[in-house]
Motif scaffolding. Structure first.
Motif: not given
Length: 120
Positions: A70-90
């Motif tokens: 559920g934590k935000n991830r950084t793309s290969s181009s170093h831009l973030p993806a703002f994550v909405n859910h973890s696999v448990e809360s999806c």
């Protein structure tokens, strides 16, 4: 056929003969991202969904961005993806797209594998 003068107005768009039925529930699409995911495929999917909703004049598609924890991830181009859910809360999904790029080791996480089995 004579050329159209450059000052002429373009023809009005043709009216569609298709009547769209309002959707009761939009199709929910999950976009799973791992650290270092490629940004282009993710952004193209999101843009395609936005355009589809615009063309239909209603919210036919929604999406959630999911990561293992559920934590935000950084793309290969170093831009973030703002994550909405973890696999448990999806929430329940109709479609899941997995976007990992060369870092597919996060898909081997037992929690992610169990989630994939549950929703498949």
């Amino acid at each position: 056929m004579p050329a159209r003068p450059s000052h002429a107005q373009p023809a009005a768009p043709r009216q569609s003969q298709v009547t769209l039925k309002p959707v009761e529930q939009p199709v929910r699409i999950g976009l799973f991202v791992a650290e270092g995911f490629p940004l282009a495929p993710l952004s193209l999917v999101i843009e395609a969904l936005r355009l589809a909703n615009w063309v239909e004049g209603q919210e036919s598609f929604t999406y959630v961005i999911v990561s293992a924890d559920g934590k935000n991830r950084t793309s290969s181009s170093h831009l973030p993806a703002f994550v909405n859910h973890s696999v448990e809360s999806c929430p329940p999904l109709q479609v899941l797209l997995v976007c990992t790029g060369s870092n597919s080791s996060q898909v081997d996480d037992p929690a992610v594998m169990n989630w994939l089995r549950r929703i498949y």
